[in-house]
Design a protein around this motif. Structure first.
Motif, PDB file in Angstrom:
ATOM      1  N   PHE A  78      -1.473   5.430  -7.707  1.00 50.43           N
ATOM      2  CA  PHE A  78      -2.175   5.401  -8.833  1.00 50.43           C
ATOM      3  C   PHE A  78      -2.499   7.247  -9.669  1.00 50.43           C
ATOM      4  O   PHE A  78      -3.331   7.441  -9.113  1.00 50.43           O
ATOM      5  CB  PHE A  78      -2.487   4.474  -9.300  1.00 50.43           C
ATOM      6  CG  PHE A  78      -3.184   4.043 -10.523  1.00 50.43           C
ATOM      7  CD1 PHE A  78      -1.957   2.867 -11.297  1.00 50.43           C
ATOM      8  CD2 PHE A  78      -4.136   3.379 -11.358  1.00 50.43           C
ATOM      9  CE1 PHE A  78      -1.793   2.487 -12.504  1.00 50.43           C
ATOM     10  CE2 PHE A  78      -3.717   3.101 -13.096  1.00 50.43           C
ATOM     11  CZ  PHE A  78      -2.408   2.711 -13.385  1.00 50.43           C
ATOM     12  N   PRO A  79      -2.120   7.726 -10.844  1.00 49.15           N
ATOM     13  CA  PRO A  79      -2.418   8.411 -11.219  1.00 49.15           C
ATOM     14  C   PRO A  79      -4.026   8.383 -11.804  1.00 49.15           C
ATOM     15  O   PRO A  79      -4.356   7.585 -11.486  1.00 49.15           O
ATOM     16  CB  PRO A  79      -1.853   8.740 -12.715  1.00 49.15           C
ATOM     17  CG  PRO A  79      -0.696   7.993 -12.764  1.00 49.15           C
ATOM     18  CD  PRO A  79      -1.827   6.556 -11.486  1.00 49.15           C
ATOM     19  N   ILE A  80      -4.592   9.554 -11.689  1.00 48.92           N
ATOM     20  CA  ILE A  80      -6.083   9.736 -11.611  1.00 48.92           C
ATOM     21  C   ILE A  80      -6.284   9.619 -12.182  1.00 48.92           C
ATOM     22  O   ILE A  80      -7.815   8.862 -12.984  1.00 48.92           O
ATOM     23  CB  ILE A  80      -6.813  10.627 -10.111  1.00 48.92           C
ATOM     24  CG1 ILE A  80      -6.105  12.619 -10.827  1.00 48.92           C
ATOM     25  CG2 ILE A  80      -6.252  10.674  -8.930  1.00 48.92           C
ATOM     26  CD1 ILE A  80      -6.697  13.455 -10.245  1.00 48.92           C
ATOM     27  N   THR A 119       0.988  -0.872  -0.142  1.00 48.55           N
ATOM     28  CA  THR A 119      -0.088  -0.138   0.055  1.00 48.55           C
ATOM     29  C   THR A 119       0.586   1.562   0.128  1.00 48.55           C
ATOM     30  O   THR A 119       1.835   1.116   0.380  1.00 48.55           O
ATOM     31  CB  THR A 119      -0.847   0.241   1.502  1.00 48.55           C
ATOM     32  OG1 THR A 119      -0.387   0.045   2.206  1.00 48.55           O
ATOM     33  CG2 THR A 119      -1.873  -1.319   1.626  1.00 48.55           C
ATOM     34  N   THR A 120       0.530   2.345  -0.458  1.00 53.81           N
ATOM     35  CA  THR A 120       1.174   3.353  -0.736  1.00 53.81           C
ATOM     36  C   THR A 120      -0.232   5.053   0.018  1.00 53.81           C
ATOM     37  O   THR A 120      -1.254   4.412   0.339  1.00 53.81           O
ATOM     38  CB  THR A 120       1.273   3.790  -2.186  1.00 53.81           C
ATOM     39  OG1 THR A 120       2.251   5.667  -2.157  1.00 53.81           O
ATOM     40  CG2 THR A 120       0.347   4.228  -2.904  1.00 53.81           C
ATOM     41  N   ARG A 139      -5.368   5.477   2.634  1.00 58.66           N
ATOM     42  CA  ARG A 139      -4.121   4.048   1.908  1.00 58.66           C
ATOM     43  C   ARG A 139      -4.617   3.781   0.959  1.00 58.66           C
ATOM     44  O   ARG A 139      -6.365   3.190   0.630  1.00 58.66           O
ATOM     45  CB  ARG A 139      -2.989   2.955   2.214  1.00 58.66           C
ATOM     46  CG  ARG A 139      -4.012   2.104   3.567  1.00 58.66           C
ATOM     47  CD  ARG A 139      -3.020   1.039   4.214  1.00 58.66           C
ATOM     48  NE  ARG A 139      -4.027   0.438   4.515  1.00 58.66           N
ATOM     49  CZ  ARG A 139      -4.602  -0.351   5.594  1.00 58.66           C
ATOM     50  NH1 ARG A 139      -4.572   0.981   6.283  1.00 58.66           N
ATOM     51  NH2 ARG A 139      -5.115  -1.393   6.014  1.00 58.66           N
ATOM     52  N   MET A 140      -4.330   3.517  -0.226  1.00 55.42           N
ATOM     53  CA  MET A 140      -4.562   2.409  -1.840  1.00 55.42           C
ATOM     54  C   MET A 140      -3.804   1.534  -2.012  1.00 55.42           C
ATOM     55  O   MET A 140      -1.787   1.892  -1.441  1.00 55.42           O
ATOM     56  CB  MET A 140      -4.516   3.380  -2.345  1.00 55.42           C
ATOM     57  CG  MET A 140      -3.244   4.037  -3.211  1.00 55.42           C
ATOM     58  SD  MET A 140      -3.656   5.021  -4.411  1.00 55.42           S
ATOM     59  CE  MET A 140      -4.759   4.186  -6.049  1.00 55.42           C
ATOM     60  N   ALA A 165       1.391   0.056 -13.292  1.00 58.88           N
ATOM     61  CA  ALA A 165       0.975   0.313 -14.633  1.00 58.88           C
ATOM     62  C   ALA A 165       2.228  -0.783 -15.917  1.00 58.88           C
ATOM     63  O   ALA A 165       3.065  -1.070 -15.356  1.00 58.88           O
ATOM     64  CB  ALA A 165       1.364   1.762 -15.674  1.00 58.88           C
ATOM     65  N   PRO A 166       1.326  -1.573 -17.054  1.00 57.75           N
ATOM     66  CA  PRO A 166       1.943  -2.417 -17.420  1.00 57.75           C
ATOM     67  C   PRO A 166       3.154  -1.908 -17.351  1.00 57.75           C
ATOM     68  O   PRO A 166       3.982  -2.627 -17.991  1.00 57.75           O
ATOM     69  CB  PRO A 166       0.824  -2.689 -19.077  1.00 57.75           C
ATOM     70  CG  PRO A 166      -0.105  -2.035 -18.303  1.00 57.75           C
ATOM     71  CD  PRO A 166       0.206  -0.953 -16.963  1.00 57.75           C
TER      72      PRO A 166
END
Length: 80
Positions: free
Chosen positions: A48-50, A8-9, A21-22, A27-28
């Protein structure tokens, strides 16, 4: 024995109103770097980018593990 870990970050702007946290989402294009034993993956542990995420309200049924069906991800209308 098979094991796994969910890293998590800090949350991005979409997740922050819901949790502190998430999960780390790669990303691939980052998969090979993540698995490269000569690469320090610390720079990949980030929100992760929104602009690559979508969020919608779901039923509170997601809070119970026994509710293991695809319908728990269906969009619901928010009520006051």
């Amino acid at each position: 024995m098979r094991t796994f870990t969910i890293l998590t970050t800090k949350p991005n702007e979409i997740v922050a109103p819901l949790h502190d946290r998430m999960p780390v989402i790669l990303a691939p294009d980052d998969y090979d770097r993540w698995l490269d034993t000569d690469f320090d993956p610390a720079c990949l542990i980030r929100p992760f980018p929104i602009d690559e995420m979508v969020a919608w309200p779901v039923s509170t049924r997601v809070n119970k593990p026994e509710n293991d069906d695809a319908q728990i991800l269906d969009r619901v209308e928010l009520t006051a």
